[in-house]
Design a protein around this motif. Structure first.
Motif, mmCIF file in Angstrom:
data_model
loop_
_atom_site.group_PDB
_atom_site.id
_atom_site.type_symbol
_atom_site.label_atom_id
_atom_site.label_comp_id
_atom_site.label_asym_id
_atom_site.label_seq_id
_atom_site.Cartn_x
_atom_site.Cartn_y
_atom_site.Cartn_z
ATOM 1 N N MET A 1 66.259 -11.701 -2.800
ATOM 2 C CA MET A 1 66.472 -11.814 -4.250
ATOM 3 C C MET A 1 66.006 -10.541 -4.966
ATOM 4 S SD MET A 1 67.655 -13.694 -6.625
ATOM 5 C CE MET A 1 67.593 -13.950 -8.384
ATOM 6 N N ARG A 2 64.847 -10.026 -4.528
ATOM 7 C CA ARG A 2 64.319 -8.814 -5.146
ATOM 8 C C ARG A 2 65.282 -7.653 -4.951
ATOM 9 N NH1 ARG A 2 60.875 -4.524 -3.577
ATOM 10 N NH2 ARG A 2 59.564 -3.744 -5.298
ATOM 11 N N SER A 3 65.828 -7.538 -3.729
ATOM 12 C CA SER A 3 66.785 -6.471 -3.441
ATOM 13 C C SER A 3 68.029 -6.605 -4.322
ATOM 14 C CB SER A 3 67.179 -6.528 -1.960
ATOM 15 O OG SER A 3 68.168 -5.567 -1.685
ATOM 16 N N PHE A 4 68.478 -7.837 -4.557
ATOM 17 C CA PHE A 4 69.641 -8.073 -5.414
ATOM 18 C C PHE A 4 69.355 -7.625 -6.843
ATOM 19 C CE2 PHE A 4 71.649 -10.877 -8.539
ATOM 20 C CZ PHE A 4 72.986 -10.618 -8.292
ATOM 21 N N LEU A 5 68.174 -7.958 -7.362
ATOM 22 C CA LEU A 5 67.820 -7.586 -8.734
ATOM 23 C C LEU A 5 67.691 -6.081 -8.893
ATOM 24 C CD1 LEU A 5 65.148 -10.329 -9.591
ATOM 25 C CD2 LEU A 5 67.532 -10.232 -10.351
ATOM 26 N N ILE A 6 67.213 -5.414 -7.848
ATOM 27 C CA ILE A 6 67.005 -3.969 -7.927
ATOM 28 C C ILE A 6 68.316 -3.205 -7.764
ATOM 29 C CG2 ILE A 6 65.891 -1.987 -6.818
ATOM 30 C CD1 ILE A 6 63.620 -3.897 -6.014
ATOM 31 N N ASN A 7 69.159 -3.654 -6.851
ATOM 32 C CA ASN A 7 70.357 -2.872 -6.497
ATOM 33 C C ASN A 7 71.660 -3.422 -7.064
ATOM 34 O OD1 ASN A 7 68.939 -0.933 -4.864
ATOM 35 N ND2 ASN A 7 68.731 -2.509 -3.298
ATOM 36 N N GLU A 8 72.000 -4.670 -6.716
ATOM 37 C CA GLU A 8 73.333 -5.186 -7.022
ATOM 38 C C GLU A 8 73.512 -5.660 -8.460
ATOM 39 O OE1 GLU A 8 71.799 -5.896 -4.153
ATOM 40 O OE2 GLU A 8 73.152 -4.857 -2.768
ATOM 41 N N LEU A 9 72.422 -6.062 -9.129
ATOM 42 C CA LEU A 9 72.574 -6.641 -10.471
ATOM 43 C C LEU A 9 73.089 -5.626 -11.481
ATOM 44 C CD1 LEU A 9 72.270 -9.169 -12.191
ATOM 45 C CD2 LEU A 9 69.903 -8.481 -12.676
ATOM 46 N N GLU A 10 72.720 -4.364 -11.332
ATOM 47 C CA GLU A 10 73.139 -3.340 -12.298
ATOM 48 C C GLU A 10 74.658 -3.144 -12.288
ATOM 49 O OE1 GLU A 10 71.601 1.033 -13.846
ATOM 50 O OE2 GLU A 10 71.025 0.311 -11.872
ATOM 51 N N PRO A 11 75.286 -2.928 -11.119
ATOM 52 C CA PRO A 11 76.759 -2.847 -11.123
ATOM 53 C C PRO A 11 77.428 -4.124 -11.623
ATOM 54 C CG PRO A 11 75.879 -1.969 -9.061
ATOM 55 C CD PRO A 11 74.738 -2.629 -9.776
ATOM 56 N N ILE A 12 76.817 -5.292 -11.352
ATOM 57 C CA ILE A 12 77.382 -6.560 -11.836
ATOM 58 C C ILE A 12 77.349 -6.602 -13.365
ATOM 59 C CG2 ILE A 12 76.965 -9.048 -11.964
ATOM 60 C CD1 ILE A 12 76.128 -8.938 -9.019
ATOM 61 N N ALA A 13 76.255 -6.108 -13.947
ATOM 62 C CA ALA A 13 76.149 -6.062 -15.409
ATOM 63 C C ALA A 13 77.238 -5.167 -15.996
ATOM 64 C CB ALA A 13 74.766 -5.559 -15.815
ATOM 65 N N TYR A 14 77.471 -4.020 -15.359
ATOM 66 C CA TYR A 14 78.526 -3.127 -15.826
ATOM 67 C C TYR A 14 79.898 -3.794 -15.691
ATOM 68 C CZ TYR A 14 75.275 0.801 -16.176
ATOM 69 O OH TYR A 14 74.252 1.621 -16.555
ATOM 70 N N ALA A 15 80.095 -4.540 -14.623
ATOM 71 C CA ALA A 15 81.368 -5.251 -14.432
ATOM 72 C C ALA A 15 81.559 -6.310 -15.515
ATOM 73 C CB ALA A 15 81.404 -5.892 -13.045
ATOM 74 N N THR A 16 80.467 -6.951 -15.935
ATOM 75 C CA THR A 16 80.529 -7.947 -17.008
ATOM 76 C C THR A 16 80.931 -7.283 -18.326
ATOM 77 O OG1 THR A 16 78.775 -9.193 -15.905
ATOM 78 C CG2 THR A 16 79.260 -9.782 -18.190
ATOM 79 N N TYR A 17 80.352 -6.122 -18.601
ATOM 80 C CA TYR A 17 80.763 -5.342 -19.776
ATOM 81 C C TYR A 17 82.258 -5.011 -19.697
ATOM 82 C CZ TYR A 17 76.436 -4.195 -22.312
ATOM 83 O OH TYR A 17 75.325 -4.259 -23.105
#
Length: 231
Positions: A1-17
């Protein structure tokens, strides 16, 4: 979960935008929203490339004698690239939104100052690949906060009998205030934190970014409701 928050969540946020901006563009065809959509597509691609190229199994993608091998030695280059793209895109965006000539000049001056600083630190001293300079990254965050305040001042000065909650750009820029002001301290503190702390700090940054992107997407679907409400 920590790895997801550090790495994958940022591109997902940009995809949401990207989703929110594409929906808005398809409905109203405003060029500024299309440019922001392209920016977030570029940002998501660059950040994800920076993550993938430093993972085991990809670090040998380019031969060590290749000039591209440096891309696999760390992902600082991806954030430094976004720094310069950030200031160009958001300076253009707010220059378009602002009506006052003085405010437009302030945006132009801020843009030039950021570009000069980027050139001095990352090009002249060749730190584009080697360092994530949190101080100058923090400066671009403060610059964009200034842009948002100029826009909000314009809204208050030229207030009309319209429901601001039905304005897509209002939600977009309120999200920018939350993200860039909330993450400013995180970005500034990042360079001085320990290695384990850096991961936790960047996870907080990504959570703020994702909340702001989700807020915009939610607002897009709620705007028709706000348009029907009387003032």
């Amino acid at each position: 979960m920590r790895s997801f928050l550090i790495n994958e969540l940022e591109p997902i946020a940009y995809a949401t935008y990207m989703i929110a901006l594409l929906l808005q563009f398809n409905q109203y065809k405003h060029e500024r929203h299309w440019v922001l959509f392209l920016y977030y597509f570029f940002a998501a691609t660059v950040l994800y490339a920076g993550i993938v190229l430093t993972e085991d199994g990809y670090t040998n993608l380019f031969p060590k004698n290749s000039k591209w091998h440096i891309l696999t030695e760390g992902n600082n280059w991806s954030y430094n690239l976004l720094y310069i793209v950030n200031i160009f895109v958001f300076s253009w965006f707010f220059y378009i939104l602002l009506h006052d000539k003085l405010k437009k000049r302030m945006v132009a001056v801020c843009c030039v100052c950021n570009v000069v600083l980027f050139t001095y630190v990352d090009i002249v001293f060749r730190k584009f690949f080697s360092d994530f300079n949190s101080t100058i990254y923090g400066l671009v965050f403060l610059t964009i906060v200034l842009y948002t305040l100029l826009y909000l001042h314009q809204l208050l000065r030229d207030i009309k009998e319209e429901n601001l909650l039905a304005d897509f750009d209002f939600w977009l820029i309120c999200g920018y205030v939350l993200y860039y002001l909330g993450s400013f301290v995180i970005v500034i503190y990042y360079q001085n934190a320990g290695e384990h702390q850096r991961g936790n700090i960047w996870a907080m940054h990504n959570i703020i970014l994702f909340i702001c992107s989700l807020m915009l997407l939610t607002a897009y679907f709620r705007i028709p409701t706000y348009q029907k409400r009387p003032l």
